[in-house]
Design a protein around this motif. Structure first.
Motif, mmCIF file in Angstrom:
data_model
loop_
_atom_site.group_PDB
_atom_site.id
_atom_site.type_symbol
_atom_site.label_atom_id
_atom_site.label_comp_id
_atom_site.label_asym_id
_atom_site.label_seq_id
_atom_site.Cartn_x
_atom_site.Cartn_y
_atom_site.Cartn_z
ATOM 1 N N PHE A 94 0.867 -1.184 0.000
ATOM 2 C CA PHE A 94 0.000 0.000 0.000
ATOM 3 C C PHE A 94 0.900 1.230 0.000
ATOM 4 C CE2 PHE A 94 0.340 1.946 4.263
ATOM 5 C CZ PHE A 94 1.149 1.005 4.875
ATOM 6 N N GLY A 95 0.301 2.395 -0.272
ATOM 7 C CA GLY A 95 1.089 3.625 -0.238
ATOM 8 C C GLY A 95 0.468 4.689 -1.108
ATOM 9 N N ALA A 115 4.191 10.086 -0.139
ATOM 10 C CA ALA A 115 2.878 9.674 -0.650
ATOM 11 C C ALA A 115 2.755 9.893 -2.152
ATOM 12 C CB ALA A 115 1.769 10.393 0.089
ATOM 13 N N ALA A 116 3.772 10.504 -2.783
ATOM 14 C CA ALA A 116 3.724 10.687 -4.229
ATOM 15 C C ALA A 116 4.150 9.435 -4.977
ATOM 16 C CB ALA A 116 4.632 11.854 -4.639
ATOM 17 N N ASN A 117 4.934 8.562 -4.289
ATOM 18 C CA ASN A 117 5.613 7.521 -5.061
ATOM 19 C C ASN A 117 6.254 6.517 -4.105
ATOM 20 O OD1 ASN A 117 6.989 6.149 -7.024
ATOM 21 N ND2 ASN A 117 8.435 7.786 -7.491
ATOM 22 N N ILE A 136 -2.129 9.252 2.925
ATOM 23 C CA ILE A 136 -2.207 10.716 3.087
ATOM 24 C C ILE A 136 -2.807 11.082 4.441
ATOM 25 C CG2 ILE A 136 -3.352 12.803 2.249
ATOM 26 C CD1 ILE A 136 -2.888 11.726 -0.588
ATOM 27 N N ALA A 137 -3.977 10.539 4.748
ATOM 28 C CA ALA A 137 -4.648 10.951 5.989
ATOM 29 C C ALA A 137 -3.868 10.492 7.224
ATOM 30 C CB ALA A 137 -6.077 10.397 6.011
ATOM 31 N N GLY A 138 -3.333 9.285 7.187
ATOM 32 C CA GLY A 138 -2.588 8.788 8.347
ATOM 33 C C GLY A 138 -1.352 9.621 8.600
ATOM 34 N N ASN A 257 1.894 19.361 7.694
ATOM 35 C CA ASN A 257 1.807 18.827 6.335
ATOM 36 C C ASN A 257 2.168 17.344 6.395
ATOM 37 O OD1 ASN A 257 2.294 18.129 3.634
ATOM 38 N ND2 ASN A 257 2.878 20.229 3.143
ATOM 39 N N GLY A 258 1.309 16.540 5.795
ATOM 40 C CA GLY A 258 1.577 15.098 5.807
ATOM 41 C C GLY A 258 2.935 14.742 5.227
#
Ligand SMILES: NC(=O)c1ccc[n+]([C@@H]2O[C@H](COP(=O)([O-])OP(=O)(O)OC[C@H]3O[C@@H](n4cnc5c(N)ncnc54)[C@H](OP(=O)(O)O)[C@@H]3O)[C@@H](O)[C@H]2O)c1
Length: 311
Positions: A94-95, A115-117, A136-138, A257-258
């Protein structure tokens, strides 16, 4: 027989949910250092439709047409490029894959860490729909918690507590031992209680309602929606250093910021989910053919938890 085409949500113009289409695209190939993932679930976030809403915003994120959609994904590795260590075909992962996750396949860097890659191993005990909500949310909730550092002596006011980031922030603050008061509409009160927050309705008079709930005071605040919670926290005497926002700026207050979450924050969240200590609420899931309905629901800004696309 080798598969040559696959489904992907694509946009031929920037705009709202009406520009989202499921198209046939070539199956991407994993290059050096990359893995290809057969995606089974993709989680939606406000940034998905914010960054594809207009050309200027899209350009700031490096997107051009035709563009993809969605960033959070979960699935199974089905191809491994040269030089990759740590992943093999069949691994559950996941990611994040920036604005290309709602597709049968994504290609990501095996060593990527944003989270982009990226790809992370999905722990046993975490299903794919849930894994597809974490990146993202985590990370964003974790970054916000790192600013205000709640502990057992704290009463934390969390604004927009029932949304995608809220479900993580509330539970992480509770795990840290804090009392949590969460803002939401009246219709969200039961949901917020289930998460572990004491509900309070947002809007005019918020400070008075919070005072009534917590006569001893509030000691920290996280604003997940705009600036109302941050300003209310100041009015209640919370020092700026213990207030943060994620969706808007308030002078003197940190904007979390995440992307700045601690290394390892995402895997730690996945471990908490696997251990049954953190539960992700999935408000709705949709087959990919219903991507427009899913995006409309997410963009309505009243979901409880996360919206997921099945692939
Ligand atoms: N900085 C970052 O790294 C970062 C990362 C992720 C997200 N964000 C931003 O953070 C925000 C929250 O993201 P999210 O994924 O949690 O969004 P979301 O899931 O769309 O949030 C929905 C929640 O917002 C609540 N809400 C609606 N109107 C509100 C109001 N006036 N006051 C307080 N809460 C209200 C809703 O509660 P009711 O249903 O009860 O009305 C609902 O539970 C978005 O603006 C997003 O773009 C920033």
């Amino acid at each position: 027989m080798q598969q040559h085409t696959s489904r992907a949500v694509r946009l031929d113009a920037f705009g709202g949910p009406e520009v989202l289409d499921v198209q046939e695209v070539p199956v991407p190939q994993a290059g050096q250092g990359q893995v290809r993932v057969r995606v089974t679930a993709a989680g939606l976030n406000p940034m998905d439709w914010i960054m594809t809403a207009d050309a200027d915003t899209a350009a700031r994120f490096g997107l051009s047409l035709p563009a993809g959609f969605g960033t959070d994904y979960a699935g199974v590795v089905d191809q491994v490029g040269a030089g990759v260590t740590g992943f093999a075909p069949g691994d559950r992962v996941f990611g994040g894959a920036l604005s290309r996750a709602v597709a049968d396949f994504v290609v990501v860097d095996a060593a990527g860490g944003t989270a982009a890659n990226e790809a992370h191993h999905t722990p046993d005990g975490v299903d794919d729909r849930t894994a597809a909500t974490l990146a993202i949310a985590g990370r964003t909730a974790s970054a916000a918690l790192a600013v205000v550092r709640p502990g057992p002596a704290d009463t934390v006011l969390i604004g927009g507590a029932g949304g995608g980031v809220g479900v993580f922030a509330v539970q992480l603050a509770r795990i840290a031992g804090a009392r949590v008061i969460g803002t939401g509409s009246a219709a969200s009160a039961d949901f917020l209680r289930e998460l572990g927050a004491e509900p309070v309705t947002y809007g005019d008079g918020l400070a008075d309602r919070v005072r009534a709930l917590a006569p001893g005071g509030v000691t920290a605040a996280i604003d997940l929606h705009g600036t109302e919670t941050a300003h209310t926290a100041r009015e209640l005497g919370v020092p700026d250093g213990r207030i943060c926002t994620i969706a808007a700026q308030v002078d003197g207050v940190s904007a979390a910021n995440g992307a700045n979450a601690a290394a390892g924050a995402l895997d730690e969240i996945a471990r908490l989910v696997a251990a049954g200590r953190l539960r992700v609420s999935i408000a709705a899931s949709f087959p990919v053919e219903q991507i427009r309905r899913a995006a409309e629901l997410q963009a309505g800004r009243h979901v409880h938890g996360k919206v997921v696309i099945d692939l």
